[in-house]
Design a protein around this motif. Structure first.
Motif, short mmCIF file in Angstrom:
data_model
loop_
_atom_site.label_atom_id
_atom_site.label_comp_id
_atom_site.label_asym_id
_atom_site.label_seq_id
_atom_site.Cartn_x
_atom_site.Cartn_y
_atom_site.Cartn_z
N VAL A 164 -3.89 7.75 0.73
CA VAL A 164 -5.36 7.71 0.74
C VAL A 164 -5.88 8.88 1.59
N LYS A 223 -0.82 -1.37 12.92
CA LYS A 223 -1.41 -2.01 11.73
C LYS A 223 -0.97 -3.47 11.61
N GLY A 251 3.43 -1.55 4.13
CA GLY A 251 2.82 -0.23 4.07
C GLY A 251 3.87 0.86 3.99
N PHE A 252 3.41 2.07 3.80
CA PHE A 252 4.26 3.25 3.80
C PHE A 252 3.79 4.20 4.88
N ALA A 289 0.86 -1.19 0.00
CA ALA A 289 0.00 0.00 0.00
C ALA A 289 0.89 1.23 0.00
N VAL A 290 1.04 1.83 -1.17
CA VAL A 290 1.87 3.04 -1.28
C VAL A 290 0.98 4.27 -1.44
N ALA A 291 -0.30 4.04 -1.76
CA ALA A 291 -1.20 5.17 -2.04
C ALA A 291 -1.32 6.10 -0.84
N ASP A 339 -7.90 10.81 4.22
CA ASP A 339 -8.44 10.28 5.47
C ASP A 339 -9.96 10.43 5.55
N LYS A 369 3.07 2.98 14.05
CA LYS A 369 2.06 2.69 13.01
C LYS A 369 2.18 1.24 12.54
N PRO A 381 -12.40 4.30 4.62
CA PRO A 381 -11.94 3.00 5.10
C PRO A 381 -10.42 2.93 5.00
N ASP A 382 -9.80 2.22 5.94
CA ASP A 382 -8.36 1.99 5.84
C ASP A 382 -8.17 0.74 4.99
N ILE A 383 -7.69 0.94 3.78
CA ILE A 383 -7.60 -0.16 2.79
C ILE A 383 -6.64 -1.24 3.30
N LEU A 384 -5.47 -0.78 3.76
CA LEU A 384 -4.46 -1.72 4.23
C LEU A 384 -4.98 -2.53 5.42
O1 C5P Z 1 -2.25 7.34 6.10
P1 C5P Z 1 -1.36 6.44 6.91
O2 C5P Z 1 -0.10 7.09 7.36
O3 C5P Z 1 -2.09 5.67 7.99
O4 C5P Z 1 -0.88 5.33 5.84
C1 C5P Z 1 -0.13 4.21 6.26
C2 C5P Z 1 -0.30 3.12 5.26
O5 C5P Z 1 -1.67 2.71 5.18
C3 C5P Z 1 0.09 3.45 3.83
O6 C5P Z 1 0.70 2.31 3.31
C4 C5P Z 1 -1.23 3.73 3.13
O7 C5P Z 1 -1.19 3.42 1.74
C5 C5P Z 1 -2.18 2.81 3.87
N1 C5P Z 1 -3.53 3.37 3.97
C6 C5P Z 1 -4.59 2.73 3.37
N2 C5P Z 1 -5.86 3.24 3.48
C7 C5P Z 1 -6.07 4.37 4.20
C8 C5P Z 1 -5.00 5.02 4.82
C9 C5P Z 1 -3.74 4.51 4.68
O8 C5P Z 1 -4.39 1.70 2.70
N3 C5P Z 1 -7.30 4.82 4.30
#
Ligand code: C5P
Length: 399
Positions: free
Chosen positions: A277, A341, A322-323, A273-275, A279, A337, A305-308
């Motif tokens: 996203v 996660k 993740g990033f 998950a590099v996107a 919040d 983090k 939603p938190d995709i990861l």
């Molecule tokens: O935004 P955050 O710092 O929490 O992002 C951490 C990781 O979670 C990233 O790899 C990001 O792509 C992923 N993420 C996600 N969906 C979200 C927020 C973050 O997949 N809604």
């Protein structure tokens, strides 16, 4: 510009209109710090002069087996002694035939036969010459003998015909050369990668988004392809050119990204998950453009939603990475983090380092600790990250 993995190359130029692309190729290779020794056939000299190639490579160009500038008179051995590879670009149909048969009747073909290094070939010819059974036979022989073939590309040809036979453009050829040198650590693996920002509509013309160029995610996709992986890239809106061979799925909002990720997870070995996203999304976006007036406009935002986290919470998730972009206390916040996660691997970077540029600096965090990757072009960091990730993968493939 990225450093090349090659230090010294022998570039063989054979006859054809594509020799003009060889000039640009030499320029790009030299800019990448490669020492390029150019050798041209007599036919190549009809299209472009050795003087041009000498000026661009900064070294004398050789065309003749009997050239008395070569000290020990053994040109056929001398030039390939310390080179990492021979690249023939453009390679004419005639030269492919010579190579396939192991003939050695001029300097370049003799060098190829006497080499002790890899041979790489970028064919360029008329579409009918390319399709001819004899050319295809020669090509199959060359491949069997271990030569790497790059291209040709398809499109409009100098003679007016249309189809396969164009030499790859120099930038594309250089990318293919680099890709061929990467260890195939992800062969047989299926990767799903999210990249770029999401965009959450406010109305027909406006929205909320995150700063993200998509460069890191696209670089990871490219590096994964180079390492032999099958790649699905789910991307928010970016201006990046998708790497050749990736299955690109374009999305806009976080909800669309989540839906696309869930629909494409089957049999994936890895999810990265590099996107960036967003919040929040706007609860009731207006279909029409909201008219501007002097009043305060209140938007109701709901968390995305938190995709990861959704992927990690599946009963049998793929290996997830993740990033985290932080503006301070990088390792502390990012490690927090990672634990929250429950991720085996997280790549952290400082926001001031991360956005928009071609270079960055990463710290990889896993159960063994922090592994800093010093500042480098994103494609180099992507390769380092994937090498690290490949070592962490379970040996057994996913069903
Ligand atoms: O935004 P955050 O710092 O929490 O992002 C951490 C990781 O979670 C990233 O790899 C990001 O792509 C992923 N993420 C996600 N969906 C979200 C927020 C973050 O997949 N809604």
């Amino acid at each position: 510009m990225t450093q090349s993995t090659f230090k010294r190359l022998l570039l063989g130029i054979t006859g054809g209109i594509a020799t003009y692309k060889a000039a640009e190729l030499v320029r790009l290779l030299v800019r990448q710090g490669v020492e390029v020794q150019v050798v041209m056939t007599q036919a190549a000299c009809q299209f472009i002069t050795p003087v041009t190639m000498q000026a661009l490579s900064g070294r004398p160009v050789f065309t003749d087996l009997w050239d008395n500038r070569i000290d020990n008179g053994m040109a056929h051995i001398e030039f390939t002694r310390d080179v990492d590879a021979i690249l023939i670009a453009p390679a004419s149909a005639d030269f492919l035939a010579k190579l396939a048969q192991g003939r050695a009747d001029d300097l370049l073909s003799t060098l190829c036969l006497a080499r002790a290094c890899p041979l790489m070939v970028a064919p360029a010819m008329n579409v009918h010459m390319w399709k001819n059974a004899a050319t295809q036979r020669n090509l199959a022989l060359l491949k069997k003998d271990g030569a790497l073939i790059f291209g040709p590309g398809s499109g409009e040809q100098a003679c007016g015909d249309e189809g396969f036979g164009r030499m790859l453009d120099p930038e594309v050829l250089l990318e293919a050369l680099e890709a061929s040198q990467q260890p195939k650590l992800l062969a047989g693996k299926k990767l799903l990668i999210t990249a770029g920002p999401t965009f959450e509509a406010i109305d027909a013309a406006r929205g909320i988004t995150n700063l993200s160029s998509g460069k890191m995610g696209y670089a990871i996709a490219r590096a994964a392809l180079e390492m032999g992986a099958e790649v699905t890239l789910i991307s928010g809106q970016t201006s990046q050119i998708p790497p050749y061979g990736a299955n690109l799925i374009k999305v806009t909002s976080a909800q669309q990204m989540l839906t696309a990720v869930m629909a494409n997870l089957v049999s994936k070995d890895v999810f990265i998950a590099v996107a960036a996203v967003a919040d929040y999304y706007v609860l009731n976006p207006s279909e029409q453009k909201i008219k501007k007036d002097a009043h305060i406009l209140t938007l109701e935002l709901a968390p995305n939603p938190d995709i990861l986290a959704n992927v990690m919470n599946l009963p049998d998730p793929p290996f997830c990475a993740g990033f985290a972009a932080e503006s301070e206390n990088l390792i502390e916040y990012a490690e927090h983090k990672r634990r929250r996660k429950n991720l085996p691997l997280l790549a952290a970077n400082l926001i001031q380092d991360a956005f928009g540029g071609d270079d960055s600096e990463l710290v990889l965090l896993d159960d063994k600790g922090a592994h800093p990757l010093p500042r480098a072009p994103k494609i180099i960091l992507a390769r380092q990250l994937l090498r690290h990730l490949a070592r962490m993968l379970p040996k057994k493939p996913k069903d």
